[in-house]
Design a protein around this motif. Structure first.
Motif, short mmCIF file in Angstrom:
data_model
loop_
_atom_site.label_atom_id
_atom_site.label_comp_id
_atom_site.label_asym_id
_atom_site.label_seq_id
_atom_site.Cartn_x
_atom_site.Cartn_y
_atom_site.Cartn_z
N TYR A 67 71.39 48.91 45.60
CA TYR A 67 72.09 47.73 45.07
C TYR A 67 71.22 46.49 45.26
O TYR A 67 71.03 45.69 44.35
CB TYR A 67 73.43 47.56 45.78
N VAL A 68 70.66 46.36 46.47
CA VAL A 68 69.85 45.19 46.78
C VAL A 68 68.50 45.26 46.06
O VAL A 68 68.08 44.31 45.39
CB VAL A 68 69.63 45.07 48.32
N MET A 69 67.83 46.41 46.18
CA MET A 69 66.47 46.51 45.63
C MET A 69 66.45 46.44 44.10
O MET A 69 65.49 45.95 43.51
CB MET A 69 65.79 47.80 46.13
N HIS A 70 67.52 46.92 43.46
CA HIS A 70 67.62 46.82 42.01
C HIS A 70 67.57 45.34 41.59
O HIS A 70 66.88 44.97 40.65
CB HIS A 70 68.93 47.47 41.55
N ARG A 71 68.28 44.51 42.35
CA ARG A 71 68.32 43.08 42.03
C ARG A 71 67.01 42.39 42.40
O ARG A 71 66.54 41.51 41.69
CB ARG A 71 69.52 42.42 42.72
N VAL A 72 66.44 42.81 43.52
CA VAL A 72 65.16 42.21 43.95
C VAL A 72 64.07 42.57 42.94
O VAL A 72 63.32 41.70 42.48
CB VAL A 72 64.79 42.69 45.38
N ASN A 73 63.98 43.84 42.56
CA ASN A 73 62.95 44.24 41.60
C ASN A 73 63.17 43.58 40.24
O ASN A 73 62.21 43.20 39.57
CB ASN A 73 62.90 45.77 41.47
N GLY A 74 64.45 43.43 39.88
CA GLY A 74 64.77 42.76 38.61
C GLY A 74 64.40 41.29 38.65
O GLY A 74 63.99 40.71 37.65
N GLY A 75 64.53 40.67 39.83
CA GLY A 75 64.28 39.23 39.95
C GLY A 75 62.81 38.91 40.16
O GLY A 75 62.39 37.74 40.06
N LYS A 76 62.02 39.95 40.47
CA LYS A 76 60.60 39.76 40.80
C LYS A 76 59.84 39.00 39.71
O LYS A 76 59.11 38.06 39.99
CB LYS A 76 59.98 41.15 41.00
N GLY A 77 60.06 39.42 38.47
CA GLY A 77 59.34 38.80 37.36
C GLY A 77 59.74 37.36 37.14
O GLY A 77 58.95 36.52 36.74
N ARG A 78 61.02 37.07 37.43
CA ARG A 78 61.54 35.72 37.14
C ARG A 78 61.28 34.73 38.26
O ARG A 78 61.13 33.54 38.04
CB ARG A 78 63.05 35.81 36.87
N ALA A 79 61.22 35.24 39.53
CA ALA A 79 61.06 34.32 40.66
C ALA A 79 59.60 33.90 40.81
O ALA A 79 58.71 34.74 40.94
CB ALA A 79 61.55 34.98 41.95
N ALA A 80 59.38 32.58 40.80
CA ALA A 80 58.01 32.10 40.88
C ALA A 80 57.57 31.94 42.33
O ALA A 80 56.38 31.96 42.63
CB ALA A 80 57.90 30.77 40.15
N THR A 81 58.53 31.77 43.23
CA THR A 81 58.17 31.50 44.62
C THR A 81 58.84 32.50 45.57
O THR A 81 59.80 33.17 45.20
CB THR A 81 58.68 30.10 45.03
N VAL A 82 58.33 32.53 46.80
CA VAL A 82 58.93 33.39 47.83
C VAL A 82 60.38 32.95 48.07
O VAL A 82 61.27 33.79 48.19
CB VAL A 82 58.10 33.33 49.14
N GLU A 83 60.59 31.63 48.09
CA GLU A 83 61.96 31.15 48.33
C GLU A 83 62.91 31.64 47.22
O GLU A 83 64.06 31.99 47.48
CB GLU A 83 62.00 29.61 48.42
N GLY A 84 62.41 31.69 46.00
CA GLY A 84 63.22 32.14 44.87
C GLY A 84 63.64 33.60 45.05
O GLY A 84 64.83 33.93 44.94
N ILE A 85 62.68 34.46 45.36
CA ILE A 85 63.01 35.88 45.48
C ILE A 85 63.80 36.14 46.77
O ILE A 85 64.67 37.00 46.82
CB ILE A 85 61.72 36.77 45.40
N ARG A 86 63.54 35.31 47.80
CA ARG A 86 64.31 35.44 49.04
C ARG A 86 65.81 35.18 48.77
O ARG A 86 66.67 35.90 49.24
CB ARG A 86 63.79 34.43 50.08
N SER A 87 66.06 34.18 47.96
CA SER A 87 67.48 33.88 47.72
C SER A 87 68.13 34.97 46.85
O SER A 87 69.30 35.28 47.02
CB SER A 87 67.68 32.47 47.16
N VAL A 88 67.35 35.60 45.96
CA VAL A 88 67.89 36.74 45.19
C VAL A 88 68.28 37.86 46.16
O VAL A 88 69.36 38.44 46.08
CB VAL A 88 66.84 37.25 44.17
#
Ligand code: RUB
Length: 329
Positions: A75-96
């Motif tokens: 559940y978590v990794m699906h969203r993290v992997n999906g957000g990887k392309g969109r998040a420009a910064t570590v803070e962005g992907i951290r919040s995802v």
């Protein structure tokens, strides 16, 4: 891999069964991922995702049968992997990542609550229930029915060798519910007095079979013989997507020392001791499964799987398994 101390403590707690029961195992593993996400010092998005993926793989090794664990991680990794392309910064992907962990934990808690409400309607005044092991979902059903004013009693099996039945007996008695503790071996003896069996689940397979504490299938067999209905309380994140492609749920083998001390074993002589922790109850012995989405017959399991896990890719299915397919081959 070295996890942050707090996350390591959770992993160790799951391994040693200080943290146990499929629902709590999943919520705790996801909480460990949240700790990793919060404390990560990764310099870029790629490194952050790599760190989280490694932590996920590590957590998957803690206990093999509770399907809720890989499902929570997925559940978590699906969203993290999906957000990887969109998040420009570590803070962005951290919040995802943090949002995903918080959502999973919140949804999981709500699911147990809903199961309590839905399942409670199936308990009648005067019922004699029988439960095996310690399931927070099954307990929620009983406690909700009791709080709604239904009067019933519960037979609770000891659940050797770890005696999880004692925890169940304590929790029910604390709520004021009349409890009788019985030997696991006495289930068939008492079954003629039972109206309904109610148990939890470590996993539900695509064909509606139940994987739960060792002995559950014998309880269900005795119930089937006596024409007593068997109810299962299971959140939908306990349904196993792997079983849709023909995989089996791995049954955990635990230390023989849980059953017999090395000293006693020596006295008996040269013997083998086997301690499987779970067994499989066929769908024919199950009357209904209470999920947070409603009550389904076991044949409805495949529909739940398609609805809930339709978004999981075959790669994710393979990646976030508690064991690898290669290992089995
Ligand atoms: C616990 C067990 C429980 C399910 C469901 O086994 O078999 O019935 O995990 O529990 P163990 P819950 O003690 O070996 O973890 O409803 O709390 O998720």
């Amino acid at each position: 891999m070295k996890l942050p101390e707090e996350a390591e403590r959770i992993a160790d707690g799951i391994r040693s069964m200080r943290i146990r029961g499929a629902g709590l195992i999943a919520r705790s593993a996801v909480e460990a991922l949240e700790i990793v996400a919060r404390q990560s010092k990764a310099k870029d998005v790629e490194a952050f995702v790599e760190e989280l993926t490694e932590a996920a793989r590590f957590l998957l090794q803690t206990r093999p049968t509770a399907v809720s664990l890989p499902n929570g991680i997925r559940y978590v990794m699906h969203r993290v992997n999906g957000g990887k392309g969109r998040a420009a910064t570590v803070e962005g992907i951290r919040s995802v990542a943090i949002q995903a962990t918080e959502d999973f934990i919140e949804n999981a808690k709500t699911a147990v609550h809903r199961i309590g409400e839905i399942g409670a309607r199936r308990i009648r005044d005067g019922d004699v229930l029988l439960t095996h092991c310690n399931s927070s979902a099954a307990i929620e059903v009983m406690k909700t029915a009791w709080m709604q004013g239904r009067k019933f009693e519960v037979l609770v099996t000891e659940t050797r060798p770890r005696f999880q039945g004692h925890i169940t007996a304590h929790e029910l008695a604390k709520a004021g519910i009349p409890v009788t503790l019985i030997l696991d071996d006495a289930v068939r003896y008492f079954m003629q007095h039972v109206d309904k069996v109610l148990v939890g689940a470590d996993a539900i397979t695509a064909n509606g079979a139940l994987v739960n504490k060792i002995g559950t299938s014998m309880v269900a067999l005795a119930a089937h013989e006596a024409r007593v209905r068997v109810f299962v309380a299971a959140e939908t994140y306990k349904f196993s997507p792997e079983t849709m492609i023909g995989e089996l749920v791995k049954i955990e083998d635990r230390d023989p020392a849980e059953m017999i001390s090395p000293e006693q074993r020596r006295q008996i002589g040269s013997i083998k001791v086997l301690n499987p922790s779970f067994d499989v109850t066929p769908p024919e012995f199950i009357d209904l499964i209470i999920t947070e989405r409603g009550i389904i017959p076991p044949v409805g399991a495949i529909l739940i799987l398609e609805e809930v896990f339709g978004v999981v890719t075959p790669e994710e299915l393979r990646e976030y398994q508690t064991y690898s397919l290669e290992e089995e081959a």
